[in-house]
Structure formats: C-alpha cells, structure tokens
Design an enzyme around this catalytic site. Structure first.
Site, PDB file in Angstrom:
ATOM      1  N   TYR A  49      -1.982  -7.939   9.865  1.00 24.89           N
ATOM      2  CA  TYR A  49      -3.431  -7.626   9.011  1.00 24.89           C
ATOM      3  C   TYR A  49      -4.194  -7.582   9.120  1.00 24.89           C
ATOM      4  O   TYR A  49      -5.069  -6.823   8.618  1.00 24.89           O
ATOM      5  CB  TYR A  49      -2.565  -9.003   7.814  1.00 24.89           C
ATOM      6  CG  TYR A  49      -3.608  -9.585   6.863  1.00 24.89           C
ATOM      7  CD1 TYR A  49      -2.545  -8.414   4.829  1.00 24.89           C
ATOM      8  CD2 TYR A  49      -4.208  -9.068   6.067  1.00 24.89           C
ATOM      9  CE1 TYR A  49      -2.751  -8.777   3.838  1.00 24.89           C
ATOM     10  CE2 TYR A  49      -5.266  -9.163   5.053  1.00 24.89           C
ATOM     11  CZ  TYR A  49      -4.613  -8.588   3.855  1.00 24.89           C
ATOM     12  OH  TYR A  49      -5.005  -9.082   2.576  1.00 24.89           O
ATOM     13  N   ASP A 108      -7.749 -12.037   0.166  1.00 21.87           N
ATOM     14  CA  ASP A 108      -7.111 -11.310   0.803  1.00 21.87           C
ATOM     15  C   ASP A 108      -7.483 -11.910   2.509  1.00 21.87           C
ATOM     16  O   ASP A 108      -6.958 -12.246   3.139  1.00 21.87           O
ATOM     17  CB  ASP A 108      -7.569  -9.422   1.457  1.00 21.87           C
ATOM     18  CG  ASP A 108      -7.366  -8.694   0.211  1.00 21.87           C
ATOM     19  OD1 ASP A 108      -5.942  -9.540  -0.542  1.00 21.87           O
ATOM     20  OD2 ASP A 108      -7.247  -7.510  -0.335  1.00 21.87           O
ATOM     21  N   GLU A 138      -8.174  -4.848  -6.463  1.00 23.78           N
ATOM     22  CA  GLU A 138      -6.491  -4.588  -6.013  1.00 23.78           C
ATOM     23  C   GLU A 138      -5.668  -4.908  -7.093  1.00 23.78           C
ATOM     24  O   GLU A 138      -5.518  -6.598  -7.172  1.00 23.78           O
ATOM     25  CB  GLU A 138      -5.957  -4.761  -4.997  1.00 23.78           C
ATOM     26  CG  GLU A 138      -5.913  -3.666  -3.792  1.00 23.78           C
ATOM     27  CD  GLU A 138      -5.497  -3.275  -2.319  1.00 23.78           C
ATOM     28  OE1 GLU A 138      -6.240  -3.863  -2.280  1.00 23.78           O
ATOM     29  OE2 GLU A 138      -4.907  -2.110  -2.551  1.00 23.78           O
ATOM     30  N   ASP A 157      -2.539  -6.537  -6.362  1.00 19.12           N
ATOM     31  CA  ASP A 157      -2.315  -7.191  -6.105  1.00 19.12           C
ATOM     32  C   ASP A 157      -2.450  -8.228  -6.755  1.00 19.12           C
ATOM     33  O   ASP A 157      -1.654  -9.719  -6.098  1.00 19.12           O
ATOM     34  CB  ASP A 157      -1.436  -7.128  -5.286  1.00 19.12           C
ATOM     35  CG  ASP A 157      -2.812  -6.783  -3.943  1.00 19.12           C
ATOM     36  OD1 ASP A 157      -3.511  -6.218  -4.037  1.00 19.12           O
ATOM     37  OD2 ASP A 157      -2.592  -7.087  -3.238  1.00 19.12           O
ATOM     38  N   HIS A 204       0.754  -1.016   0.252  1.00 18.34           N
ATOM     39  CA  HIS A 204       0.321  -0.024   0.125  1.00 18.34           C
ATOM     40  C   HIS A 204       1.175   1.150   0.103  1.00 18.34           C
ATOM     41  O   HIS A 204       0.628   2.042   1.244  1.00 18.34           O
ATOM     42  CB  HIS A 204      -1.073  -0.448   1.462  1.00 18.34           C
ATOM     43  CG  HIS A 204      -1.463  -0.903   1.378  1.00 18.34           C
ATOM     44  ND1 HIS A 204      -3.133  -1.107   2.040  1.00 18.34           N
ATOM     45  CD2 HIS A 204      -3.003  -1.381   0.000  1.00 18.34           C
ATOM     46  CE1 HIS A 204      -3.666  -2.423   2.206  1.00 18.34           C
ATOM     47  NE2 HIS A 204      -3.658  -2.000   0.514  1.00 18.34           N
ATOM     48  N   HIS A 230      -2.354 -14.655   0.024  1.00 21.26           N
ATOM     49  CA  HIS A 230      -1.549 -13.324   0.602  1.00 21.26           C
ATOM     50  C   HIS A 230      -0.934 -15.013   1.050  1.00 21.26           C
ATOM     51  O   HIS A 230      -1.745 -15.046   2.104  1.00 21.26           O
ATOM     52  CB  HIS A 230      -1.610 -12.331   1.570  1.00 21.26           C
ATOM     53  CG  HIS A 230      -2.029 -11.170   0.499  1.00 21.26           C
ATOM     54  ND1 HIS A 230      -0.882 -10.868  -1.044  1.00 21.26           N
ATOM     55  CD2 HIS A 230      -2.546  -9.719   0.023  1.00 21.26           C
ATOM     56  CE1 HIS A 230      -1.117  -9.452  -1.766  1.00 21.26           C
ATOM     57  NE2 HIS A 230      -2.547  -9.589  -0.709  1.00 21.26           N
ATOM     58  N   HIS A 288     -10.770  -9.829  -6.520  1.00 23.38           N
ATOM     59  CA  HIS A 288     -10.826  -9.404  -5.745  1.00 23.38           C
ATOM     60  C   HIS A 288      -9.855  -8.107  -6.856  1.00 23.38           C
ATOM     61  O   HIS A 288      -8.812  -8.367  -8.003  1.00 23.38           O
ATOM     62  CB  HIS A 288      -9.917  -8.371  -4.884  1.00 23.38           C
ATOM     63  CG  HIS A 288      -9.520  -7.806  -4.119  1.00 23.38           C
ATOM     64  ND1 HIS A 288      -9.832  -6.520  -4.462  1.00 23.38           N
ATOM     65  CD2 HIS A 288      -8.740  -7.590  -3.170  1.00 23.38           C
ATOM     66  CE1 HIS A 288      -9.207  -5.642  -3.043  1.00 23.38           C
ATOM     67  NE2 HIS A 288      -8.034  -6.513  -2.476  1.00 23.38           N
ATOM     68  N   HIS A 334     -11.325  -7.141   1.183  1.00 26.77           N
ATOM     69  CA  HIS A 334     -10.608  -5.934   1.699  1.00 26.77           C
ATOM     70  C   HIS A 334     -11.859  -4.383   1.016  1.00 26.77           C
ATOM     71  O   HIS A 334     -11.363  -3.231   1.834  1.00 26.77           O
ATOM     72  CB  HIS A 334      -9.282  -5.948   2.514  1.00 26.77           C
ATOM     73  CG  HIS A 334      -8.634  -4.509   1.131  1.00 26.77           C
ATOM     74  ND1 HIS A 334      -7.881  -4.803   0.739  1.00 26.77           N
ATOM     75  CD2 HIS A 334      -8.565  -3.637   2.691  1.00 26.77           C
ATOM     76  CE1 HIS A 334      -7.358  -3.200   0.425  1.00 26.77           C
ATOM     77  NE2 HIS A 334      -7.668  -3.106   1.675  1.00 26.77           N
TER      78      HIS A 334
HETATM   79 FE1  FEO Z   1      -6.685  -5.650  -0.979  1.00 27.93          FE
HETATM   80 FE2  FEO Z   1      -4.311  -7.902  -1.898  1.00 27.93          FE
HETATM   81  O1  FEO Z   1      -5.891  -7.106  -2.243  1.00 27.93           O
END
Ligand code: FEO
Length: 397
Positions: A194, A166, A81, A83, A23, A227, A79, A147
């Site tokens: 996290y 996430d 995002e 990543d 981030h 992750h 998701h 997330h």
């Molecule tokens: Fe909300 Fe791993 O991205």
C-alpha cells in the site's frame, strides 16, 4: 454487524472479500480489502467515514439495524474518495440535514462526484475540534496528499484513537480486525504494498506530517485506518515503519524486471541474477517478467531494492509496450536512492537500452554506465560484461 473497538467506539465497515482490484485495475488486490467506518456514541453520536458506493445500501441497512439513523449528530468525512464517501448519497437521503465535517477540498471532491445536494458541510482545518460530550472531543488534522489533497485524520481525546483514513491502512480483508490478531506476514506485506504503490510519491510530505503529529505529543492508544487492520498493539509501530519507508527506503535487494520476445533478454536477466548471487550471496535477488507478473507486487519489490536492472528487446525502434507501461507507473511512484542498469537484445536498430536508461533517469534512478546490449542473442563478450555491471550495482554509494 458492529464490532467493538474501545469503550463507545465501534467498527461498522465492509469487509470486501471478493475485491480483485482497486483504483480501476491499477492496484491488484490479493487478500481482499475492507472499507472501515466507525461509530462513536458519546454524548453525541458521530459516524466517521462510510464505505464504497456499491455497498452503500448494505452499509445503510447495517447502520439502521444498529441505531436509529436520526440519532446521528454528525458525520466526519475524512476523505472524499468514493471508497469512503460512496455511501453518503444513500445515507443523506435518510438524514439530509446531518452536518458533514470535512476539509474545504473534501467539499470540492464530494460535490464534484455526487453533485451539489445542499448538504450541510462544516469545513474544518488542522486543530479545529468538535465537542462530542462526556468530556471528549474530536480534533481534526489535515493530511494533505495522504492520499488526496482533501484527506484529513480525526483524533478522539479520552479514548486516544487516531482515525487516520488511508494513512497506515492496507488492502487486506482481516476479519480478526486488529493487528495483534491478524496474520503478521500478510499484514506487513500488504502495508508495504500500500505504501509503495499509493503513498510513496508523497513520502516527503508524509515525513513532515509524521513530525507534525509527533510534536503534538498526543497519546495514541489505537490507530484506526480506513482499510485493513486496526493497530492497537503498539500502534506507533506503523508510524515508525512509515518514517523508515518514507526516508528513501532500501534493503539489500536487487530486482530484475524485463520482458522478452524470443527469450534472448530473458537469458540476460537470469545471468544477471546468477551473478548477483555469485558476487553477493547475502543480497536478495528477484526476477520478474513484467508481462506475466503482477505490476504492483513488482513495484513493492522495487521499493525495497537498492538497485534494479530493467531489460527489453528493441521493437519498432523502441521498447516493448509492457515495459513502457511498467516504467511509466514506476516513474509516478517517485522511488529514490536506487541504482539502475539497462539491458536488452536487438536484431537491427537496437535503441532499447538507451531508451531504458533515459526513462530510468527520468524516474529518479542513478543509472550506471555499464549495460548489456546484445545483437540477436548474448555472445560470450556480452555475457562477460555482466560481472562489471553487477559489481557497480552492488557498490556502495
Ligand atoms: Fe484514497 Fe481509500 O481512498
């Protein structure tokens, strides 16, 4: 290189050993991280998520070395995002007509980041399914705010795998891949960090979602997040832990976070810590100078605390900028069920304690009246107030 997960399911992600922050620089990475993508090869071949943009060409080359890309029948984007969606551009250049299953919000976030490219989005919502052959199907579960508003999880019947994205993840580079093989201390430390730094603001939503998932009564053999480690040994242990963490979590701990100009506020911080140890030897007490400590590690300690004491000297009729930034981040994390006290030295106007108390209240803490506001340096009268402050912080309720 693919890694076998179960039956016809493989991991094909990227272990990010060099990553130092996430981030931007808002989340410190101490033990690497990973972006997990999964390949399901049943009657249909399905790719679940991709990896972060800088690794997109490695990801696509790796995928190509394992399968003919044209065999991919569908992509699941849990998701938007970057990543997890960051390799879509490189991948879709190779297989532009492949359908992408995701939520309506994910279409917005993906097109917002990469532009409208004419991709074949198939919008899904909770309960929608995709038949993947061999008697198995994928069931989609929206995970709004976990997330982002676009997040979802995908459950695979037959193999009973929850691809949770996430949720239940950790920023932790774990070559061993599975929770039973990972270093447990690091695994739980990173899972809590996290949660505290990313998911805690959505704790109430999370509690409802966990109840919803539990009511579905789905057999879950594996939880495969996007992750860190994959939970295959007692996978529901992380679900139980999330329920606990989402319920205004606290341990018997007091965290003292401060900054100082000429060590006067430092002295008060250490005196408070000593007094906690005197009054309650079983209580864990931790002390951090916020301009020197890692803010995400300190937030994790605050998350597990039942009370905090924040200190800053007065500067420019306010508080030190390090402390101001720290409290702003803490406010965003929406901690609950925690007491707080303020302390600090001053030379002239002396507003810092009042400002800290106001900001702590705005951040949802139960602020006690007792405080230490010391002119120049703490006098014996100032120090004599510390036992009362500590006693209030330690008191139940
Ligand atoms: Fe909300 Fe791993 O991205």
């Amino acid at each position: 290189m693919r890694r076998h997960i179960k039956n016809n399911v493989s991991w094909l992600g990227y272990i990010d050993w060099e990553l130092e922050s996430f981030h931007g620089d808002d989340y410190s990475i101490m033990n690497g991280s990973s972006q997990n993508a999964y390949l399901v090869e049943e009657g249909k071949t399905i790719l679940i998520d991709t990896v972060w943009t800088p690794h997109r060409f490695d990801f696509v080359d790796n995928l190509k070395s394992e399968i003919d890309l044209h065999r991919i029948d569908a992509i699941i984007a849990n998701h938007g995002e970057c990543d997890h969606s960051g390799s879509l551009t490189a991948l879709m250049d190779e297989i532009p007509g492949t359908p992408i299953y995701c939520t309506a919000n994910a279409v917005k976030s993906i097109e917002g980041q990469y532009g409208k490219r004419g991709w074949d989005f198939r919008v899904v919502k909770t309960g929608d399914t995709l038949d993947i052959g061999n008697g198995k199907k994928l069931v989609f579960v929206e995970m709004r705010m976990l997330h982002w508003p676009d997040s979802m999880a995908t459950y695979m019947t037959g193999d009973n795998i929850l691809f949770s994205n996430d949720a239940f993840g950790q920023h932790y580079a774990v070559e061993e891949l599975f929770n039973d093989r990972a270093d447990k201390c690091l695994l739980w430390k990173e899972a809590m960090k996290y949660f505290a730094n990313i998911l805690n603001p959505f704790a109430a939503i999370l509690t409802k979602k966990l109840e919803e998932i539990t009511k579905l009564n789905l057999p879950i053999d594996i939880i495969a997040p996007s992750h860190g480690a994959i939970w295959r040994d007692d996978p529901l242990q992380i679900v139980r832990k999330y329920s606990e963490w989402a319920d205004a979590y606290q341990e018997d701990q007091i965290t003292i976070a401060y900054d100082t100009m000429w060590e006067g506020t430092t002295r008060i911080a250490h005196e408070i810590a000593s007094e906690v140890a005197r009054q309650s030897p079983s209580t864990v007490v931790k002390v951090f100078n916020v301009s020197k400590a890692d803010k995400n590690e300190v937030m994790t300690e605050i998350f597990r605390s039942k009370a905090v004491a924040l200190g800053s000297p007065t500067v420019g009729n306010g508080i030190l900028s390090s402390m101001a930034g720290f409290i702003e981040f803490m406010r965003q994390l929406k901690f609950r069920n925690k007491k707080a006290a303020a302390f600090g030295c001053y030379g002239w106007s002396g507003e810092s304690v009042k400002i800290l108390q106001e900001k702590l209240r705005e951040s949802g803490f139960a602020v006690i009246d007792e405080n230490i506001r010391a002119m120049w340096t703490a006098s014996s009268d100032d120090l004599a107030k510390i036992p009362g402050m500590v006693s209030s912080l330690l008191a139940q309720g």
